[in-house]
Design a protein around this motif. Structure first.
Motif, PDB file in Angstrom:
ATOM      1  N   GLY A1326       0.824  -1.205   0.000  1.00  0.00           N
ATOM      2  CA  GLY A1326       0.000   0.000   0.000  1.00  0.00           C
ATOM      3  C   GLY A1326       0.851   1.245   0.000  1.00  0.00           C
ATOM      4  N   GLY A1327       2.008   1.129  -0.627  1.00  0.00           N
ATOM      5  CA  GLY A1327       2.878   2.296  -0.720  1.00  0.00           C
ATOM      6  C   GLY A1327       3.566   2.611   0.594  1.00  0.00           C
ATOM      7  N   ILE A1328       3.426   1.720   1.523  1.00  0.00           N
ATOM      8  CA  ILE A1328       4.058   1.977   2.830  1.00  0.00           C
ATOM      9  C   ILE A1328       5.102   0.885   3.114  1.00  0.00           C
ATOM     10  CG2 ILE A1328       3.675   2.076   5.340  1.00  0.00           C
ATOM     11  CD1 ILE A1328       2.397   4.454   4.012  1.00  0.00           C
ATOM     12  N   LEU A1329       6.295   1.375   3.419  1.00  0.00           N
ATOM     13  CA  LEU A1329       7.330   0.421   3.867  1.00  0.00           C
ATOM     14  C   LEU A1329       7.341   0.425   5.401  1.00  0.00           C
ATOM     15  CD1 LEU A1329       9.884  -1.369   3.356  1.00  0.00           C
ATOM     16  CD2 LEU A1329      11.202   0.760   3.457  1.00  0.00           C
ATOM     17  N   ARG A1330       7.215  -0.801   5.924  1.00  0.00           N
ATOM     18  CA  ARG A1330       7.182  -0.892   7.403  1.00  0.00           C
ATOM     19  C   ARG A1330       8.341  -1.793   7.844  1.00  0.00           C
ATOM     20  NH1 ARG A1330       2.986  -0.500  11.291  1.00  0.00           N
ATOM     21  NH2 ARG A1330       1.593   0.084   9.610  1.00  0.00           N
ATOM     22  N   VAL A1331       9.175  -1.197   8.631  1.00  0.00           N
ATOM     23  CA  VAL A1331      10.336  -1.971   9.133  1.00  0.00           C
ATOM     24  C   VAL A1331      10.270  -1.996  10.676  1.00  0.00           C
ATOM     25  CG1 VAL A1331      12.842  -2.158   9.220  1.00  0.00           C
ATOM     26  CG2 VAL A1331      11.717  -1.249   7.175  1.00  0.00           C
ATOM     27  N   THR A1332      10.288  -3.205  11.196  1.00  0.00           N
ATOM     28  CA  THR A1332      10.212  -3.337  12.664  1.00  0.00           C
ATOM     29  C   THR A1332      11.511  -3.973  13.192  1.00  0.00           C
ATOM     30  OG1 THR A1332       7.867  -3.703  12.427  1.00  0.00           O
ATOM     31  CG2 THR A1332       8.852  -4.261  14.564  1.00  0.00           C
ATOM     32  N   VAL A1333      12.051  -3.315  14.168  1.00  0.00           N
ATOM     33  CA  VAL A1333      13.228  -3.921  14.849  1.00  0.00           C
ATOM     34  C   VAL A1333      12.811  -4.239  16.294  1.00  0.00           C
ATOM     35  CG1 VAL A1333      15.589  -3.578  15.653  1.00  0.00           C
ATOM     36  CG2 VAL A1333      14.867  -2.662  13.446  1.00  0.00           C
ATOM     37  N   LEU A1355      17.441   7.713  18.961  1.00  0.00           N
ATOM     38  CA  LEU A1355      16.081   7.398  18.531  1.00  0.00           C
ATOM     39  C   LEU A1355      15.389   8.628  17.916  1.00  0.00           C
ATOM     40  CD1 LEU A1355      14.552   5.106  21.283  1.00  0.00           C
ATOM     41  CD2 LEU A1355      14.881   4.581  18.878  1.00  0.00           C
ATOM     42  N   ARG A1356      15.633   9.705  18.640  1.00  0.00           N
ATOM     43  CA  ARG A1356      14.991  10.933  18.160  1.00  0.00           C
ATOM     44  C   ARG A1356      15.576  11.327  16.792  1.00  0.00           C
ATOM     45  NH1 ARG A1356      14.333  16.003  22.158  1.00  0.00           N
ATOM     46  NH2 ARG A1356      16.554  16.077  21.860  1.00  0.00           N
ATOM     47  N   ASN A1357      16.830  11.138  16.702  1.00  0.00           N
ATOM     48  CA  ASN A1357      17.537  11.394  15.454  1.00  0.00           C
ATOM     49  C   ASN A1357      16.909  10.640  14.289  1.00  0.00           C
ATOM     50  OD1 ASN A1357      19.488  12.205  13.738  1.00  0.00           O
ATOM     51  ND2 ASN A1357      21.194  11.507  15.003  1.00  0.00           N
ATOM     52  N   GLY A1367       7.978   9.901   6.960  1.00  0.00           N
ATOM     53  CA  GLY A1367       7.751   8.659   7.720  1.00  0.00           C
ATOM     54  C   GLY A1367       7.573   8.952   9.203  1.00  0.00           C
ATOM     55  N   SER A1368       7.418   7.848   9.923  1.00  0.00           N
ATOM     56  CA  SER A1368       7.258   8.030  11.374  1.00  0.00           C
ATOM     57  C   SER A1368       7.934   6.875  12.143  1.00  0.00           C
ATOM     58  CB  SER A1368       5.760   8.073  11.731  1.00  0.00           C
ATOM     59  OG  SER A1368       5.188   6.810  11.462  1.00  0.00           O
ATOM     60  N   LEU A1369       8.040   7.112  13.430  1.00  0.00           N
ATOM     61  CA  LEU A1369       8.679   6.092  14.287  1.00  0.00           C
ATOM     62  C   LEU A1369       7.784   5.806  15.484  1.00  0.00           C
ATOM     63  CD1 LEU A1369      11.612   4.703  14.950  1.00  0.00           C
ATOM     64  CD2 LEU A1369      11.716   6.521  16.643  1.00  0.00           C
ATOM     65  N   GLU A1370       7.572   4.519  15.730  1.00  0.00           N
ATOM     66  CA  GLU A1370       6.781   4.148  16.912  1.00  0.00           C
ATOM     67  C   GLU A1370       7.654   3.275  17.806  1.00  0.00           C
ATOM     68  OE1 GLU A1370       2.775   2.454  16.183  1.00  0.00           O
ATOM     69  OE2 GLU A1370       3.000   3.490  14.248  1.00  0.00           O
ATOM     70  N   ILE A1371       7.491   3.510  19.077  1.00  0.00           N
ATOM     71  CA  ILE A1371       8.295   2.707  20.009  1.00  0.00           C
ATOM     72  C   ILE A1371       7.348   1.953  20.925  1.00  0.00           C
ATOM     73  CG2 ILE A1371      10.036   2.744  21.850  1.00  0.00           C
ATOM     74  CD1 ILE A1371      10.891   5.488  20.687  1.00  0.00           C
ATOM     75  N   HIS A1372       7.482   0.660  20.966  1.00  0.00           N
ATOM     76  CA  HIS A1372       6.705  -0.151  21.903  1.00  0.00           C
ATOM     77  C   HIS A1372       7.699  -0.793  22.862  1.00  0.00           C
ATOM     78  CE1 HIS A1372       3.268   0.322  19.166  1.00  0.00           C
ATOM     79  NE2 HIS A1372       4.155   0.143  18.187  1.00  0.00           N
ATOM     80  N   SER A1373       7.751  -0.208  24.020  1.00  0.00           N
ATOM     81  CA  SER A1373       8.718  -0.799  24.968  1.00  0.00           C
ATOM     82  C   SER A1373       8.345  -0.465  26.400  1.00  0.00           C
ATOM     83  CB  SER A1373      10.127  -0.242  24.693  1.00  0.00           C
ATOM     84  OG  SER A1373      11.011  -0.744  25.682  1.00  0.00           O
ATOM     85  N   ARG A1380      10.243  -2.791  20.844  1.00  0.00           N
ATOM     86  CA  ARG A1380       9.867  -3.007  19.435  1.00  0.00           C
ATOM     87  C   ARG A1380       9.746  -1.607  18.812  1.00  0.00           C
ATOM     88  NH1 ARG A1380       4.990  -4.186  17.007  1.00  0.00           N
ATOM     89  NH2 ARG A1380       3.958  -4.077  18.997  1.00  0.00           N
ATOM     90  N   ILE A1381      10.555  -1.413  17.817  1.00  0.00           N
ATOM     91  CA  ILE A1381      10.554  -0.097  17.184  1.00  0.00           C
ATOM     92  C   ILE A1381      10.066  -0.251  15.740  1.00  0.00           C
ATOM     93  CG2 ILE A1381      12.030   1.814  16.431  1.00  0.00           C
ATOM     94  CD1 ILE A1381      13.767   0.841  18.999  1.00  0.00           C
ATOM     95  N   VAL A1382       9.034   0.487  15.448  1.00  0.00           N
ATOM     96  CA  VAL A1382       8.411   0.334  14.119  1.00  0.00           C
ATOM     97  C   VAL A1382       8.633   1.612  13.308  1.00  0.00           C
ATOM     98  CG1 VAL A1382       6.293  -0.160  12.848  1.00  0.00           C
ATOM     99  CG2 VAL A1382       6.643  -1.104  15.160  1.00  0.00           C
ATOM    100  N   MET A1383       9.257   1.425  12.160  1.00  0.00           N
ATOM    101  CA  MET A1383       9.484   2.584  11.278  1.00  0.00           C
ATOM    102  C   MET A1383       8.541   2.441  10.062  1.00  0.00           C
ATOM    103  SD  MET A1383      13.629   2.839  11.366  1.00  0.00           S
ATOM    104  CE  MET A1383      13.878   1.108  11.196  1.00  0.00           C
TER     105      MET A1383
END
Lengths: 1400, 133
Positions: A1326-1333, A1355-1357, A1367-1373, A1380-1383
């Motif tokens: 859907g035109g979105i690249l999702r990368v999770t570390v 992280l902020r960087n 894009g955006s960054l989500e942090i689940h921790s 779990r960091i989702v870009m």
């Protein structure tokens, strides 16, 4: 006299034993005992140098030494002696070629082959060490001993020499003329048993000769054991002795005889018996000497005990029967030799006497011909061996032990009178109760035996007893005189038969051969001879005759002479005047006298005799014998029928005158006869008296001799007393000296000493006692308890009593009233005899010591308390090996070990494992020994294993003598300081590296406390230049500035912060700075924006002010550039214009707005300010990240690549210098390795910076590479979950951005979270690249992480970068769980470029 | 005889320097450390005549190390060996108590610097670029 007794059943073993003994004796060295006393040292000094080195003899010197002084005799003698001289101090074996010297105060004995010391006799008078030694020597070295007696007073040695000779040894005596004192030599010579009397110079030769001569004589018990020539020689010797001396020794004990022969041979250096026989034949005196030698006899006490038993049981009581104290019991021991038998008899008699209430006086006469034996008998000294037959009771009762032997006690000795007496020549003793004559008769021929028995019969009292030897009997004719009392016990009793008096004085018997021969000649009767027959025939035909002896006894009658003899009544007699017919007596007497006096024959007139009733006329012819048989007279009777009738007739006529005359004649004849009879009887009586007188005389003589002996004894006793006196005088002198020494010692010692007797009375005291006791010299003899003293020692008297009682010393430390301390010791006073004679009390002043001890104790206590109570420091000691020896409470607190756990352990337990392995502890000790101490800071471990930081010192400890005694360690727990320091350093570094321009100011004088690097760079200052100085001193008013300027406003702003406690923002300020650090450098115009923020301390007081500035110069410049040039120029020219510039306006507006905002809403203003800062921070974070990366790369370049290159450079330099091809190759190899490493490093750097795969293969492959890389480089297990579909058109920049973001996140997982695995998932749709570390780490507070933005966390960087691409960054921790960091990144159009997103 | 102690974190460089220094007669590297703390512990033990220290060390910079060493062992000659050419560093090091500052890429200079410092003089590399000139 040792007759052979007993069987010879067991003679075989005896031979062997004798031979063994002999061989044994020869294997040991012959011993020369040398006895000397006064003047003996000179003689010894002359004698010893003569001893050859290899004599093979052992010499033993026995001297009378003073008992009180150490003897140096051995040393003195050694100077003169070629062989070793040693003083005997213990039992030592006798070795040849040695001289042994007696020590003082000891007797020396030989036991077997050893010398042994034994105690001296207690009584000085009994001491005779020479005799003692010689006696033991004679017994242990049978015939292998030589005794030498040198100068000395007294008689010591004489007895011992005799023993030596007796056992076959040699006796040598110094010539009394040469000896300084001749007492000992004379006494020795007087024994008559000395072989040589020589001057010292001549002594050694005969000694060596004697020692070297080995007579070839076998000692066997009986003659039968001898064989062939030996036997013949032996017999010949005995025959020779018998012939020359009339002594028959053929029944003498064989071994004794042989030993004596051997000794004589040794003396003459003769080795063969045959040779000695020759000597005997030639030398008559040698025969005599040999015989004397044989006669040296040792009889025994109680020989044949059963005989003595019988004697004591039946005979002796009979003797005592009916006797009272007035009476005497007289006993004669004939042939007493050395007196053993006489003493045995005396003992038996004395024992019986002891059983009587009033015992009769006992007198034992003991006689012998051998003077020497008698002398010994008189001395009554017997060797120990002689006592074998004496019961212990008797030994105890009658003997005294002395010099290794026994001496007869005085009371027994007094019972016995010893006298020289020839049994066959001298008058006998008379009125005896018992005669003991044992083993004498057997040496006498039969007829002499008979006379002796007759003599004994005469000498005994009625019912007296005779005791003979077991091999002797009284039989035949002799039994007229004696009857057997106990025949098998050889005891006989006198028969009370009258016997005529033995004609003793004229007894012609003697031991001289001549007289024996004569006697034998007279008595020889040879009835078978022709002479005898002829004589008898002549006798038968000739007129009857009688032969009269000297004493007118009829000794022989012719056949018919009996008709003229008539036995009268009464005692039978041989006297011719009693026997002959009365008528003939007068005529015969006259004729006899005539014949004896003149020697002429005389003839009597015819005498009418009535024989058998027939009147006969008889005349007698009296003829004396020839001269040879002097005294014998022959009387021949001549009978002539009847008397002449005419005479008868004539007489028959009464003739008055004739009758008258005849009557008168008759009367006269009768008177004469009476007179004659009276004369005869008185003559008889006289004879008897004479006999008695002679016996008495003999007794007197014996007694005289006894007295003589007693006198000698008294003299010798006197001599002893003189010696004792002399010694006493020496002793007194010594005592005086000792006493004076003691006096001095007591005075010189400062120790107060009290001597008390057993009653605790004061005997003596030393002067210092008066300091403690109230004592004066006159107090001697007063009891201890009477004295007052200054000691607090009430138990003193009790202690003294206890010591007396228990004999254990008591020591106490007591204090006097004056405060002085004394060590008192109460000891028993032991005399030299080890008797307790009182108590000694000493008082030693120990005040000083006590004081010192007290001081020391206190100081130690103080020190100990100090050490133990130091809680902050661990103080403990180690021994030299590093083991803990003390442990204070601080150490216990710091290390957690209790004292009991720590002491004894190696102090390395306090070190970390790595330090222990590195040997840090040992190095510490080593260094502290070298340097005195070592200081350090390091990690240490507690007992629970936890680590903490210590600082401390280890000091080597030395004693005052410089001896290394151990170590002292003083340690402090510095963990907090260390931590604080670390924190400080950490934050300081963080602050200094921060990209912003920061100053930290102290709020008083605005002193610069810290400055960030960026600030320094921007202001071109050094930290050292500004830190610590007030802000306004560092930055004074700019030179061009006039009037109120930026600086003033800054101060105002700071003051506001201080007063209001709030952050304060400043507008744009102009502040030019120098273009370089130099003073004369140009100023460059700069514009600044500043924010002052308060920092509050824990007590909410203003601690610091953070002064943050921003260089806004470019912004101002841009603003200016937009203005017209000239206008701008003008504006710039004028300060007023400058103030009116937009920027300044804006700043002023901002300031005003700020002011307003602050006034309106403080919170809002803060937020705005914070937000402003946040925005700026974001921008700077980006810069920082970039800078970090650059730094990292620079670091890699510098630290690795550059180092490698430097290395290479140096190596190449070395290569060039090297001429050695081997080294060259080696270096080249190294260089190659270095190059390879450099290449690897650069490659990995470039790959890391931008993996080629990312350029060529796209994101998926790049992720795969990344996963591998993380695994290899950082050990992070990355699971990939890729679903990228057709993501081919993602632009290069976002691709790199995504890739680097992922790399950074993974790297964070490793570095900051400590994860070892992670998951990387990427999907596109859907035109979105999702990368999770997702990492497997501990998680973190996401908000905090984003807010704080830790260094490198970035992280902020990342979020900011993503935002650039929409894009955006989500942090689940959450802490505790993984993060779990989702870009997410929109991929809308191909080649999407970054778009400025988000406003600050 | 010069006994030297070497503080250098890069093993290869360390080995190379040892190699270089020991080409000189009588020079001896008595010990080495790869970090400042270790050096601080070890140097008093080895008591070297001279210390060569890299400027950039993982735990403490070379000049800090020198400063601490001077506190511990005042007067101990220290020579900073660096890859940085900036005189800033050199000045800081010499201020901290170092007796010399030399560049790594000039072996001859290193040897010369050691000699100079061992003589008791101060060595400052002439090739240093000054950041304030």
């Amino acid at each position: 006299m040792a007759a052979e007794r007993g069987g010879s059943k067991d003679h075989e073993p005896k031979i062997e034993k004798a031979q063994e003994e002999r061989e044994g004796a020869q294997s040991r060295p012959m011993v020369v005992g040398i006895g000397a006393s006064a003047g003996g040292l000179d003689a010894l000094e002359d004698l010893l140098p003569q001893i050859p080195r290899d004599s093979g003899l052992a010499f033993v010197v026995v001297m009378h030494l003073s008992p009180d002084y150490e003897s140096h005799l051995a040393d003195v003698l050694q100077r003169h002696c070629p062989i070793a001289v040693r003083q005997v101090s213990e039992t030592v074996p006798l070795e040849p070629n040695q001289v042994y010297v007696i020590p003082p105060n000891r007797n020396l004995s030989t036991i077997d082959t050893h010398l042994r010391l034994v105690e001296l006799e207690e009584r000085r008078a009994e001491r005779a060490p020479i005799d003692h030694f010689f006696t033991t020597l004679s017994e242990s070295h049978d015939g292998q001993a030589i005794g030498v007696v040198l100068s000395g007073t007294g008689s010591d040695g004489a007895l011992g020499l005799r023993r030596i000779t007796e056992r076959g040894g040699l006796a040598v005596v110094q010539d009394p003329n040469e000896a300084r004192f001749d007492g000992m030599p004379q006494s020795a010579i007087a024994t008559g048993m000395v072989d040589f009397v020589l001057e010292v110079a001549q002594m050694i030769d005969p000694i060596l000769r004697f020692a070297k001569t080995k007579p070839n004589v076998r000692l066997t018990p009986t003659a039968e054991d001898l064989e062939g020539d030996e036997r013949r020689s032996f017999d010949k010797i005995l025959a020779l002795v018998r012939a020359r001396t009339s002594r028959d020794f053929s029944r003498y004990k064989r071994s004794t005889i042989l030993r004596r022969i051997a000794r004589r041979m040794q003396l003459h250096r003769i080795e063969e018996v045959s040779e000695y026989l020759e000597k005997l034949r030639e030398d008559a005196s040698e025969v005599q000497s040999l015989a004397d030698e044989f006669l040296i006899t040792v009889t025994e006490f109680f020989r044949d005990p059963e005989v003595f038993e019988a004697l004591a049981r039946s005979v002796v009581p009979a003797l005592f029967e009916g006797k009272s104290g007035e009476d005497q019991i007289r006993v004669w021991s004939v042939g007493c030799a050395t007196g053993e038998e006489a003493y045995s008899l005396a003992i038996v008699l004395h024992e019986e006497a002891m059983r009587c209430d009033a015992p009769p006086h006992i007198q034992v006469f003991a006689s012998d011909m051998h003077e020497e034996s008698l002398k010994r008998a008189r001395e009554g000294m017997y060797p120990e061996t002689a006592a074998a037959n004496i019961s212990p009771e008797r030994l105890e009762r009658y003997f005294i032990e002395e010099n290794g032997g026994y001496r007869v006690r005085k009371e027994l000795r007094e019972l016995v009178v010893f006298t020289p007496h020839n049994l066959l020549g001298d008058p006998p003793f008379s009125k005896l109760d018992l005669i003991s004559c044992r083993n004498v008769l057997i040496y006498l021929q039969r007829d002499i035996q008979r006379r002796v028995l007759h003599l004994f019969h005469y000498a005994l009292r009625p019912k007296g007893y005779l005791m003979v030897g077991t091999s002797e009997t009284v039989e035949g004719a002799d039994s007229d005189w004696f009857r057997a009392a106990q025949k098998d016990r050889c005891l006989y009793q006198k028969r009370d038969v009258p016997s005529d008096l033995p004609d003793l004085p004229s007894f012609p018997l003697s031991f001289t051969p001549k007289s024996t021969e004569r006697l034998s000649g007279e008595r020889e009767i040879q009835p078978a001879s022709y002479g005898g027959i002829h004589q008898r025939m002549v006798e038968a035909l000739a007129p009857p005759s009688v032969l009269l002896s000297q004493s007118d006894n009829v000794v022989h009658l012719s056949e018919r002479a009996g008709r003229y003899l008539r036995y009268p009544g009464g005692t039978p007699t041989n006297n011719v005047f009693r026997l002959v017919r009365e008528e003939l007596r007068i005529e015969l007497r006259a004729a006899l006298r005539h014949a004896r006096e003149t020697g002429e024959p005389s003839r009597t007139k015819l005498v009418p005799v009535s024989i058998d009733g027939e009147q006969r006329s008889v005349s007698m012819d009296v003829r004396s014998n020839d001269e040879q048989q002097e005294g014998f007279v022959l009387v021949i009777f001549d009978e002539r029928g009847a008397p002449e009738t005419h005479v008868e007739a004539a007489s028959g006529k009464p003739d008055a005158t004739a009758r008258e005359l005849e009557a008168e004649l008759d009367l006269t004849k009768r008177r004469l006869r009476t007179v004659i009879e009276e004369y005869e009887s008185s003559q008889e009586e006289m004879k008897a008296s004479n006999e008695e007188l002679q016996s008495m005389n003999e007794e007197l003589r014996s007694t005289m001799e006894e007295l003589e002996t007693s006198k000698e004894e008294l003299q010798s006793m006197n001599e002893e007393l003189t010696t004792v006196n002399q010694e006493n005088r020496h002793k007194v002198e010594e005592l005086r000296q000792l006493s004076s020494d003691l006096q001095n010692l007591m005075t010189s010692t400062q120790i107060a000493t009290l001597f008390l007797d057993r009653e605790l009375r004061i005997l003596r005291f030393t002067p210092p006692v008066s300091e403690i006791f109230n004592i004066r010299v006159s107090d001697r003899g007063r009891p201890l308890g009477d004295l007052t003293h200054r000691l607090g020692y009430d138990e003193l008297t009790n202690d003294a009593e206890r010591v007396l009682d228990k004999l254990t010393p008591i020591g106490r430390e007591v204090q006097s009233q004056g405060g002085d301390w004394y060590l008192t010791r109460v000891l028993p006073y032991r005399s030299t005899q080890d008797r307790i004679e009182g108590v000694v009390i000493t008082f030693v002043d120990i005040t000083e010591r006590r004081r010192a001890e007290e001081e020391l104790r206190k100081s130690e206590e103080r020190y100990r308390l100090l050490m133990e109570n130091v809680e902050e420091y661990a103080i403990f000691m180690l021994d030299t090996e590093g083991q803990i020896s003390t442990w204070n409470s601080g150490a216990e607190r710091i290390f957690g070990y209790r004292e009991s756990q720590a002491v004894g352990k190696q102090a390395s337990i306090l070190f970390t494992l790595e330090d222990r392995e590195a040997g840090v502890f040992e190095r510490d000790l080593e260094e502290s020994v070298q340097e005195g101490h070592v200081a350090y800071e390091r990690w240490s471990v507690r007992t629970d294993g936890s680590r903490f930081w210590v600082s401390g010192v280890t000091t080597a400890l030395y004693t005052s003598e410089g001896e290394h005694r151990g170590f002292a360690m003083v340690l402090r727990d510095d963990t907090e300081r260390k931590a604080a320091e670390a924190t400080r350093v950490h934050f300081q570094a963080l602050f200094e590296r921060a990209p912003g321009l920061y100053l930290v100011l102290e709020p008083e004088r605005y002193e610069i406390v810290a400055a960030s690097d960026a600030y320094l760079e921007a202001t071109m200052t050094d930290r050292e230049e500004i830190v610590g100085r007030p802000l306004f001193e560092v930055f004074p008013e700019a030179p061009e500035d006039e009037g109120p300027s930026g600086i003033e406003r800054v101060r105002a702003s700071l003051d506001r912060v201080k007063s209001e406690g709030r952050a304060d923002v400043l507008g744009v300020q102009r502040y030019p700075i120098r273009t370089s650090g130099d003073r004369g450098a140009e100023f460059e115009e700069r514009f600044w924006s500043a924010l002052n923020t308060p920092v509050f301390g824990p007590d909410e007081e203003l601690a610091y002010i953070i002064h943050r500035v921003e260089d806004v110069t470019p912004f101002v410049r841009e603003m200016r550039a937009e203005a017209r040039e000239d206008e701008a120029h003008r504006m710039l020219e004028s300060r007023a214009e400058l103030l009116e510039t937009d920027i300044l306006l804006r700043a002023g507006e901002l300031q005003r707005v700020n002011e307003e905002l602050r006034r309106l809403n403080e919170t809002l203003e803060d937020r705005v300010a914070a937000r402003t800062e946040q925005v700026r921070d974001l921008a700077s974070s980006l810069t920082l990240a970039e800078q970090n990366e650059r730094t990292r790369i620079a670091h890699v370049l510098h630290d690795r690549v550059q180092q490698l290159l430097y290395s290479l450079q140096i190596r190449f330099g070395l290569l060039v210098e090297h001429g050695d091809p081997v080294k060259f190759a080696e270096e080249l190899g190294d260089v190659k390795d270095v190059l390879q490493e450099a290449i690897d490093t650069t490659r990995s750097l470039s790959v890391e910076m931008s993996p080629p795969v990312l350029q060529t293969e796209g994101l998926a492959e790049a992720f795969k590479w990344l996963a591998r890389h993380m695994e290899v480089q950082h050990r992070l297990d990355v699971a990939l979950d890729l679903d990228l579909g057709d993501l081919a058109d993602l632009g290069e920049a976002p691709r790199a951005m995504i890739y680097h973001s992922c790399r950074e996140l993974l790297f964070n997982a490793v570095k900051h979270v400590g994860a070892d695995r992670a998951r990387l998932s990427a999907s596109f749709g859907g035109g979105i690249l999702r990368v999770t570390v997702a990492d497997g780490g501990a998680g973190f507070d996401a908000d905090a992480a984003l807010a704080k933005e830790q260094h490198g966390f970035g992280l902020r960087n990342i979020r900011e970068r993503l935002r650039l691409y929409g894009g955006s960054l989500e942090i689940h921790s959450d802490p505790g769980q993984g993060a779990r960091i989702v870009m997410t990144l929109p991929v809308a159009r191909a080649g999407a470029s970054p778009e400025r997103g988000g406003s600050p | 005889m010069i006994r030297m102690f070497l503080v250098e974190d890069h093993p290869l460089m360390r080995a190379t320097l040892v190699r270089l220094l020991e080409t000189q007669e009588g020079w001896q590297v008595v010990g080495s450390a790869d970090a400042a703390q270790e050096a601080l512990r070890a140097i008093p033990l080895h008591a070297p005549d001279l210390v060569l220290a890299d400027l950039s060390l993982p735990d403490l910079s070379g000049d800090r190390l020198v400063a601490q060493l001077q506190e511990q062992l005042p007067g101990l000659p220290c020579l900073i060996v660096s890859g940085h050419e900036e005189s800033l560093y050199a000045d800081a090091a010499i201020r901290a108590g170092a007796r010399g500052f030399v560049m790594k890429d000039h072996p001859e200079e290193i040897l010369e610097a050691v000699r100079t410092v061992a003589r008791g003089e101060i060595y400052r590399s002439e090739r240093l670029t000054s950041s304030d000139e």
